[in-house]
Design a protein around this motif. Structure first.
Motif, PDB file in Angstrom:
ATOM      1  N   TYR A  66     -95.070  70.558 -32.396  1.00 44.40           N
ATOM      2  CA  TYR A  66     -96.038  71.322 -31.614  1.00 44.40           C
ATOM      3  C   TYR A  66     -97.448  70.769 -31.794  1.00 44.40           C
ATOM      4  O   TYR A  66     -97.936  70.612 -32.913  1.00 44.40           O
ATOM      5  CB  TYR A  66     -95.993  72.796 -32.019  1.00 44.40           C
ATOM      6  N   GLY A  67     -98.070  70.458 -30.668  1.00 45.71           N
ATOM      7  CA  GLY A  67     -99.447  69.976 -30.688  1.00 45.71           C
ATOM      8  C   GLY A  67     -99.599  68.502 -30.404  1.00 45.71           C
ATOM      9  O   GLY A  67    -100.671  68.056 -29.990  1.00 45.71           O
ATOM     10  N   GLY A  87    -104.738  74.753 -32.594  1.00 46.96           N
ATOM     11  CA  GLY A  87    -103.579  73.952 -32.216  1.00 46.96           C
ATOM     12  C   GLY A  87    -102.300  74.750 -32.052  1.00 46.96           C
ATOM     13  O   GLY A  87    -102.134  75.839 -32.617  1.00 46.96           O
ATOM     14  N   GLU A  88    -101.392  74.195 -31.265  1.00 44.73           N
ATOM     15  CA  GLU A  88    -100.107  74.840 -30.981  1.00 44.73           C
ATOM     16  C   GLU A  88     -99.302  75.086 -32.245  1.00 44.73           C
ATOM     17  O   GLU A  88     -98.551  76.068 -32.343  1.00 44.73           O
ATOM     18  CB  GLU A  88     -99.305  73.965 -30.011  1.00 44.73           C
ATOM     19  N   LEU A 109     -99.890  68.342 -25.565  1.00 46.81           N
ATOM     20  CA  LEU A 109    -100.402  69.647 -25.154  1.00 46.81           C
ATOM     21  C   LEU A 109     -99.389  70.308 -24.228  1.00 46.81           C
ATOM     22  O   LEU A 109     -98.635  69.628 -23.530  1.00 46.81           O
ATOM     23  CB  LEU A 109    -101.746  69.494 -24.446  1.00 46.81           C
TER      24      LEU A 109
END
Length: 354
Positions: free
Chosen positions: A257-258, A70-71, A261
């Motif tokens: 973040y995540g 994940g980001e 996307l």
């Protein structure tokens, strides 16, 4: 096998595109200059492909670092984790890092390579559409900060980019579609013929036609390679590759973040940039509708998050890396296949758009 070259003098490197490259021992080994190799991957990709890569590298001393997916994992804590692993394993300046995964893995591995003992070799093995067509090429490496995406990083080129199209067979549809935002970006910013081609091949792309995907990825990589060769450190034309990213990075940072996307945020960012262009009489409404239609064909979002207004956007955009002398700079499409850098956007107009 299709082979392209990013032409940067003595730092030039190849991009290989084909199916089955993970099994090509000679291809990987010729870009490794000593026995020590460290593969960085994540908990989703590693179970699928790590054993295959290690078998191809059986002649080398290989270890690995496996991160969460994940980001949100593209952070300083995981950067330190990679550094600690390399130090504890007595890796030297002749070690080669291999990034096996999507854009997050490629970015953080590249940044680690740029920093470890002031720079070691690394190879990009991208496994998502987004990383294959964009983030693995060009040497942009970074980690995120809570206050801004990709704010801590370096320009640092890999020794090679190895794109195995077979890795797309295991890619979830949402991730595939998110990568298509970066594909469509190339058509909007500078290649109108490619945009037309994408409109004509939507079904074949969605069905995973290997010949069509090969042509699509190769065209994106060639476009990126040409721009990087002209402007490696984003002093000019390379900034055009940030189409949609000023708005998109703000969405990612604001939402966490995540949650969105990267490609989804960029898709919405490109629509907002196009709407801004229409409001400034730089872009025809008909072109905006074509952009929206092509993004919609891949189920990409066209609207900003409901809980983000002007104040939330402007807070993040004021920290954008493209800004100069305190002025906001936007990449704005002026036609399908043309774009420009514009620092003459009033905040009043921006507020109307948002």
């Amino acid at each position: 096998m299709n082979t392209l070259e990013v032409k940067l003098g003595n730092r030039s490197y190849p991009i290989y595109i084909d199916s089955g490259l993970f099994n090509n021992r000679d291809l990987l080994s010729k870009h490794i200059r000593s026995q020590r190799v460290c593969i960085v991957s994540n908990e989703i990709v590693a179970p699928l492909y790590l054993a295959q890569i290690k078998l191809a590298l059986s002649a080398f001393d290989v270890d690995e670092v496996i991160l969460a997916d994940g980001e949100a994992e593209k952070n300083l804590a995981n950067f330190e984790h990679i550094m600690s692993h390399l130090l504890a394993g007595n890796h030297g300046r002749d070690t080669t890092l291999i990034a096996l995964g999507g854009g997050v893995i490629g970015d953080i591995t590249g940044f680690a390579a740029a920093c470890y003992q002031r720079g070691i070799d690394f190879i990009q093995i991208p496994t998502t559409v987004l990383s294959q067509v964009d983030s693995s090429v060009g040497g942009k490496t970074a980690v995120n900060h809570p206050l801004g995406k990709n704010m801590i990083g370096a320009f640092y080129q890999p020794k090679a980019v190895v794109i195995d199209l077979a890795s797309l067979n295991t890619l979830p549809i949402r991730e595939f579609n998110a990568g298509m935002a970066e594909v469509i970006k190339y058509g909007i910013l500078g290649d109108g013929e490619f945009f037309n081609w994408l409109e004509q091949h939507i079904d074949a792309i969605q069905q995973g036609d290997v010949a069509v995907l090969t042509q699509m990825i190769e065209r994106c990589c060639q476009c990126k390679a040409n721009i990087v060769a002209e402007d490696e450190t984003e002093a000019g034309v390379r900034a055009l590759l940030n189409l949609g990213h000023t708005f998109g990075h703000a969405i990612e940072a604001d939402q966490g973040y995540g949650k969105w996307l990267h490609g989804e945020a960029v898709a919405t960012g490109m629509v907002l940039a196009a709407k801004l262009s229409v409001a400034m009489n730089l872009l025809e409404v008909s072109d905006l509708r074509r952009i929206e239609a092509l993004l919609s064909a891949f189920d990409l979002p066209l609207q900003a998050p409901e809980n983000m207004g002007f104040n939330e956007f402007i807070c993040h955009m004021r920290r954008d890396k493209k800004n100069l002398a305190g002025k906001l700079r936007f990449i704005l499409p002026t036609a399908i296949g043309k774009s420009e850098i514009n620092d003459d956007v009033s905040e009043d107009l921006l507020q109307q758009i948002l």
